[in-house]
Enzyme design. Structure first.
Site, PDB file in Angstrom:
ATOM      1  CD  GLU A  83      21.697   4.132 -35.808  1.00  0.00           C
ATOM      2  OE1 GLU A  83      22.259   3.630 -34.723  1.00  0.00           O
ATOM      3  OE2 GLU A  83      22.014   4.751 -36.803  1.00  0.00           O
TER       4      GLU A  83
ATOM      5  CG  HIS B 230      22.583  -0.531 -37.865  1.00  0.00           C
ATOM      6  ND1 HIS B 230      23.837  -0.552 -37.681  1.00  0.00           N
ATOM      7  CD2 HIS B 230      22.084   0.724 -37.836  1.00  0.00           C
ATOM      8  CE1 HIS B 230      24.186   0.601 -37.311  1.00  0.00           C
ATOM      9  NE2 HIS B 230      23.420   1.457 -37.454  1.00  0.00           N
TER      10      HIS B 230
ATOM     11  CG  HIS C 232      22.461   4.799 -41.544  1.00  0.00           C
ATOM     12  ND1 HIS C 232      22.188   3.287 -41.438  1.00  0.00           N
ATOM     13  CD2 HIS C 232      23.281   4.790 -40.700  1.00  0.00           C
ATOM     14  CE1 HIS C 232      22.691   2.779 -40.463  1.00  0.00           C
ATOM     15  NE2 HIS C 232      23.380   3.604 -39.816  1.00  0.00           N
TER      16      HIS C 232
ATOM     17  NE  ARG D 217      33.740  -0.881 -40.493  1.00  0.00           N
ATOM     18  CZ  ARG D 217      33.947  -1.218 -39.244  1.00  0.00           C
ATOM     19  NH1 ARG D 217      33.461  -0.516 -38.314  1.00  0.00           N
ATOM     20  NH2 ARG D 217      34.688  -2.265 -38.820  1.00  0.00           N
TER      21      ARG D 217
END
Length: 318
Positions: free
Chosen positions: A117, A99, A175, A195
């Site tokens: 997050e 991200h 991740h 992605r």
């Protein structure tokens, strides 16, 4: 104001399963692969709608504009509700992804927010794993070579996790969630995901999902790794609490309620997700029953609340 419960928003995903139905009892159509339950959202993709009470049917973004001081607290303001709360059912492994941070997202994604997050592991099959960063010494050039050769797994840093573990995922960290894992996810209000690698999967129509390799390579921090946090609980009256994340984006605690716990909001909104058990939430004269899998937004104008029952909740606030 009253505590606010929202109608669940279900997102179908190629890697989703049926755990939200079998574990939490949500009414999910037969045969649907539901990968995400958006519990509390004011995202452009989907906005939560209040369920029950005085504001039944009102969208969160409308409510936040009309009652800004009640929800956020005096003198606090956000363009949109700043957190996105999800439950993720990874029946299959998710893509390897990254991200962006706020600066990159603002410049390259039409002023959007970046995405940091955290994950609370609700359930996991034995030996379940997450990808959290890259192996020591992996360079950008090595990463690109392995990606071109279809051997990206060779440089991924995997960790084994158990139910109750917590993982913090800052922007820039490569991740991935492995299969057989159920997660409560607290994040910035952003749905930006780049992605990198998707195991060459195809959808029902034979199409591969879009990759975002160039942008991913822009934002990956090749020195960044993360490891699981095993919560350390301390006794409080009526239960125990673990302070698991402290960041500029959100703070998160995991609270075990054995009988009854009183929490002072200190003029700050709280979100709660009941991950195990069930409880009565008492806010002054208002009482709300919460089952596992359900969540609630407690406006800042509510000074204190009581969680009464036997359950485990994930609490977040800024």
């Amino acid at each position: 104001m009253q505590p606010l419960k929202f109608k669940p928003i279900f997102m179908e995903r190629i890697w989703g399963g049926d755990a939200l139905k079998t574990k939490y009892g949500f009414n999910i159509p037969y045969g649907k692969k539901i990968g995400e339950l958006w519990c509390i959202s004011d995202n452009r993709t989907a906005v939560s709608e209040v369920e029950g009470g005085s504001f039944d049917g009102v969208k969160l973004n409308e409510l936040a504009k009309q009652h800004k001081n009640d929800i956020y607290g005096e003198g606090k303001s956000y363009d949109r509700f700043p957190l996105l709360i999800k439950i993720i059912d990874a029946n299959d492994k998710l893509s390897v992804q990254v991200h962006p941070d706020d600066d990159y997202a603002y410049k390259h994604e039409n002023g959007d927010l970046g995405k940091t997050e955290m994950w609370y592991i609700i359930d996991a099959k034995p030996g379940a794993k997450l990808v959290c960063g890259l192996k020591e010494g992996t360079t950008k050039e090595q990463f690109k070579t392995l990606l071109d050769e279809g051997r990206l797994e060779d440089c991924l840093n995997e960790i084994e996790i158990n139910p109750g573990d917590v993982v913090y995922i800052p922007s820039g960290l490569v991740h991935a969630i492995g299969d057989g894992i159920l997660i409560c996810e607290i994040q910035q209000n952003s749905d930006l995901t780049y992605r990198v690698y998707d195991y060459n999967r195809v959808d029902d129509n034979g199409n591969k999902r879009e990759l975002h390799i160039d942008k991913a390579l822009d934002v990956i921090d090749f020195n960044l790794k993360s490891d699981k946090i095993v919560p350390e609980y301390k006794k409080i009256e009526g239960g125990s609490i673990a302070e698991v994340v402290r960041s500029k984006y959100f703070n998160t605690d995991v609270i075990n309620i054995d009988t009854s716990v009183i929490i002072d909001t200190k003029g700050i909104f709280n979100t709660l997700v009941v991950v195990e058990g069930e409880c009565e939430l008492v806010c002054g004269d208002d009482m709300m029953h919460l089952k596992r899998g359900e969540s609630v937004l407690i406006p800042a104008s509510i000074d204190r609340y009581i969680i009464d029952g036997k359950c485990k909740v994930v609490r977040s606030y800024i």
